[in-house]
Design an enzyme around this catalytic site. Structure first.
Site, PDB file in Angstrom:
ATOM      1  N   ASP A 190       2.027  79.433  48.492  1.00 56.31           N
ATOM      2  CA  ASP A 190       2.706  80.328  49.433  1.00 56.31           C
ATOM      3  C   ASP A 190       2.777  79.664  50.808  1.00 56.31           C
ATOM      4  OD1 ASP A 190       3.788  82.515  50.689  1.00 56.31           O
ATOM      5  OD2 ASP A 190       2.215  83.917  50.121  1.00 56.31           O
ATOM      6  N   ASP A 191       3.990  79.533  51.354  1.00 53.10           N
ATOM      7  CA  ASP A 191       4.191  78.978  52.697  1.00 53.10           C
ATOM      8  C   ASP A 191       3.635  77.565  52.836  1.00 53.10           C
ATOM      9  OD1 ASP A 191       5.266  81.426  53.257  1.00 53.10           O
ATOM     10  OD2 ASP A 191       3.928  81.920  54.907  1.00 53.10           O
ATOM     11  N   CYS A 238       9.559  85.303  50.954  1.00 53.06           N
ATOM     12  CA  CYS A 238       8.704  85.598  49.805  1.00 53.06           C
ATOM     13  C   CYS A 238       9.376  86.338  48.653  1.00 53.06           C
ATOM     14  CB  CYS A 238       7.481  86.391  50.274  1.00 53.06           C
ATOM     15  SG  CYS A 238       6.482  85.519  51.500  1.00 53.06           S
ATOM     16  N   ARG A 284      10.424  84.620  45.023  1.00 50.01           N
ATOM     17  CA  ARG A 284       9.695  84.907  43.780  1.00 50.01           C
ATOM     18  C   ARG A 284      10.620  85.524  42.741  1.00 50.01           C
ATOM     19  NH1 ARG A 284       4.292  84.335  45.285  1.00 50.01           N
ATOM     20  NH2 ARG A 284       4.385  83.542  47.401  1.00 50.01           N
ATOM     21  N   LYS A 339      -0.186  86.643  44.088  1.00 54.30           N
ATOM     22  CA  LYS A 339       0.741  87.446  44.880  1.00 54.30           C
ATOM     23  C   LYS A 339       1.987  87.797  44.075  1.00 54.30           C
ATOM     24  CE  LYS A 339       3.616  86.953  49.034  1.00 54.30           C
ATOM     25  NZ  LYS A 339       3.856  86.118  50.219  1.00 54.30           N
ATOM     26  N   HIS A 363       4.529  90.699  45.056  1.00 58.82           N
ATOM     27  CA  HIS A 363       5.531  90.968  46.093  1.00 58.82           C
ATOM     28  C   HIS A 363       6.884  91.409  45.537  1.00 58.82           C
ATOM     29  CE1 HIS A 363       6.169  89.927  50.617  1.00 58.82           C
ATOM     30  NE2 HIS A 363       6.395  91.199  50.331  1.00 58.82           N
ATOM     31  N   SER A 405       2.091  90.160  50.559  1.00 55.27           N
ATOM     32  CA  SER A 405       1.481  89.131  51.400  1.00 55.27           C
ATOM     33  C   SER A 405       0.147  89.614  51.981  1.00 55.27           C
ATOM     34  CB  SER A 405       2.424  88.751  52.551  1.00 55.27           C
ATOM     35  OG  SER A 405       3.618  88.184  52.055  1.00 55.27           O
ATOM     36  N   HIS A 409      -0.511  81.129  53.010  1.00 53.08           N
ATOM     37  CA  HIS A 409      -0.006  82.203  53.871  1.00 53.08           C
ATOM     38  C   HIS A 409      -1.146  82.707  54.755  1.00 53.08           C
ATOM     39  CE1 HIS A 409       2.024  85.843  55.146  1.00 53.08           C
ATOM     40  NE2 HIS A 409       3.081  85.572  54.408  1.00 53.08           N
ATOM     41  N   ASP A 417       6.704  78.679  47.336  1.00 52.60           N
ATOM     42  CA  ASP A 417       7.789  79.660  47.455  1.00 52.60           C
ATOM     43  C   ASP A 417       8.770  79.346  48.572  1.00 52.60           C
ATOM     44  OD1 ASP A 417       6.039  80.287  49.549  1.00 52.60           O
ATOM     45  OD2 ASP A 417       6.290  82.439  49.345  1.00 52.60           O
ATOM     46  N   ASN A 418       8.333  78.682  49.619  1.00 52.06           N
ATOM     47  CA  ASN A 418       9.203  78.287  50.729  1.00 52.06           C
ATOM     48  C   ASN A 418       8.405  77.384  51.653  1.00 52.06           C
ATOM     49  OD1 ASN A 418       8.700  81.646  51.344  1.00 52.06           O
ATOM     50  ND2 ASN A 418       7.761  80.194  52.724  1.00 52.06           N
ATOM     51  N   LYS A 442      10.391  78.054  57.193  1.00 52.49           N
ATOM     52  CA  LYS A 442      10.469  79.341  56.512  1.00 52.49           C
ATOM     53  C   LYS A 442      11.472  80.268  57.200  1.00 52.49           C
ATOM     54  CE  LYS A 442       7.566  83.331  55.318  1.00 52.49           C
ATOM     55  NZ  LYS A 442       6.190  83.845  55.201  1.00 52.49           N
TER      56      LYS A 442
END
Length: 521
Positions: free
Chosen positions: A37-38, A77, A81, A130, A132, A155, A244, A294-295, A329
């Site tokens: 994540d991130d 996010c 996903r 996660k 989301h 998140s 994240h 994810d990004n 992001k």
């Protein structure tokens, strides 16, 4: 002795004594998708030598396939996903914005996930981490193809935590007494929703979740699932909360790098990947592990954000170009969309190979469906492509066109940039703050887009001359690609999403508590 009988007996003996290759015994691999994540492209040492905190992930790259031009389906996010799980852009699924702690909607019930396809193909399925994509009935992981689940529903900054972890701005821990007045004063920008919960299947196991214990719990969950003695192949979706904010890790990682909270937490992420890889190697060689994120990094978080590597978005950052702001992001710049991607599958991926093929998380669903010998739904269009030929090295390319959706201040889900081979046509710039809080002006370039040639200008520093034939041809091809995309969307089986929110959407294990706190066992 009858010669036919003798040869027949010898053949049987040889068949018993000589091991049959794993691909012949069971061509369908176990599948582990690990999604951070991130996490930035430059946070992986195999991508960016300045990074030294990912030895296990780097080992995956040395023993597998590293994809250098791999992109997320969206740079935030929920849409990201959703793109991974459905193989479809948000313009088709309706999933174009993030869900919050009070969201009533979720992933549409008529959208098919890769977990549902693999479950129907005879796989055991599980997820940790996660989600989301909604918490209400019909939108939960167990409603979308996963047979077991452990994780947080959104998140980890969408509510208070105890302890709170490292974040900017700093947020206090969840109060230990029941009283909403204890939230005052709330630091500007700090989200103080009810405590972040931890789900075990459909139930809230703990609230607030102990962020520093997540990695250990996830490792145990993965270990137990992978070691199951079932003869069925398995699919594990590991959706990590690392990197994240708020950042938190086990005490054994305290100051382990000497370079701050981000590096220490990145080292814990790598340790979790190492634990999954270890149990996979102990149990079954016919297992495909796919690591991605994810990004790109959340640059407004300053030293608590990761590295974009060489994808610095110089035009956007320049006073003479975009006037500053984030290039990661929530943006369509390479730092937001281009993410790490490594595929490890012994006997199928050649060790240490690197591919510059234009690929995406959208490709995961069709690729896994093909490898699992499953069936794609025939009543909808998929934006992903089967990457099997890239994985096995029999092809160097699967597409020339890839679309990057807008997020943030622009119309969510609409296309903000188009990739055409090594060219990138950009229609939306600015409007997203960087570490200083500054953002260049939001601009729409629909009539006169910017065009970058990424193979010679990966930092997106200098757009092509608008008077050049190269520019004119590229812009026209992008226009045609967008027309084709929107025509297919109009004729597609599209979904709608409920993005309304209310207190009824809150996840609370104690309805009498304004902060929803339940004790750990």
């Amino acid at each position: 002795m009858n010669m036919a009988v003798m040869w027949s007996g010898l053949y049987v003996l040889l068949w018993i004594l000589i091991p049959t290759p794993a691909t012949e015994r069971n061509s369908r691999p176990n599948i582990v998708i690990i999604m951070a994540d991130d996490m930035g492209w430059g946070d992986v040492g195999a991508n960016w030598p300045q990074t030294v905190d990912t030895p296990a992930i780097d080992q995956l790259a040395r023993e597998g396939l590293r994809l250098t031009d791999f992109h997320t389906g969206a740079s935030v996010c929920t849409p990201s996903r959703a793109a991974l799980l459905t193989g479809r852009l948000g313009l088709r699924t309706g999933l174009v914005e993030n869900f919050g702690p009070e969201s009533l909607g979720g992933i549409p019930t008529n959208e098919t996930t890769v977990a549902e396809i693999l479950l129907s193909a005879g796989y055991r399925t599980a997820m940790f981490g996660k989600w989301h994509l909604g918490t209400k009935p019909g939108h939960h992981p167990l409603d979308k193809g996963f047979q077991s689940y452990l994780g947080v529903p959104y998140s980890v900054d969408m509510g208070c935590a105890d302890p709170p972890g490292a974040n900017l701005p700093y947020c206090p821990a969840c109060p230990h007494e029941n009283g909403v007045d204890l939230y005052e004063p709330i630091p500007p920008g700090c989200i103080m929703e009810p405590a972040v919960p931890l789900y075990s299947n459909h139930s809230v196991a703990h609230q607030p979740v102990k962020l520093s214990d997540l990695s250990m719990m996830y490792a145990d969950f993965a270990n137990n699932f992978i070691r199951n003695k079932s003869s069925e192949p398995y699919f594990l979706y590991a959706a990590l909360s690392h990197m994240h904010v708020p950042l938190a890790h086990a005490h054994k990682y305290d100051n382990i790098t000497g370079r701050g909270e981000y590096a220490d937490t990145l080292r814990e992420l790598d340790g979790l990947v190492e634990s999954i890889l270890s149990v996979v190697r102990e149990t079954n060689n016919n297992t495909l592990i796919w690591f991605t994120t994810d990004n790109g990094p959340w640059q407004v978080k300053c030293e608590l954000a990761g590295s974009v590597g060489p994808f610095t978005g110089k035009w956007q950052a320049s006073p003479d170009g975009g006037g500053g702001g984030s290039v990661a992001k929530t943006t369509i710049w390479e730092g937001g969309h281009r993410v790490p991607s490594i595929i490890y599958w012994p006997g199928h991926t050649k060790s240490g190979t690197v591919s510059s093929a234009l690929t995406s998380t959208l490709d995961i669903l069709p690729t896994m469906t093909a490898l699992a010998e499953g069936n794609l739904p025939t009543d909808r269009y998929f934006d992903g492509e089967d990457m099997t030929s890239i994985i096995t090295g029999t092809s160097q390319n699967i597409r020339q066109v890839l679309f990057h959706p807008n997020n943030g201040i622009f119309v969510a889900g609409e296309i903000g940039a188009v990739r055409l081979g090594s060219y990138k046509v950009v229609y939306s710039t600015g409007g997203i703050p960087d570490c200083s809080g500054h953002s260049g002006p939001a601009r729409n370039h629909t009539d006169v887009p910017l065009v970058f040639k990424l193979d010679t200008d990966p930092s997106e520093a200098v757009p092509l001359d608008r008077n050049s034939s190269e520019y004119v041809t590229t812009v026209e091809l992008a226009r045609i690609a967008l027309i084709d995309l929107h025509q297919s969307i109009r004729s597609d089986n599209r979904s709608t999403v409920n993005y309304t929110s209310s207190e009824e959407g809150r996840v609370c294990c104690d309805k009498d508590s304004p902060i929803c706190r339940c004790p750990w066992d």
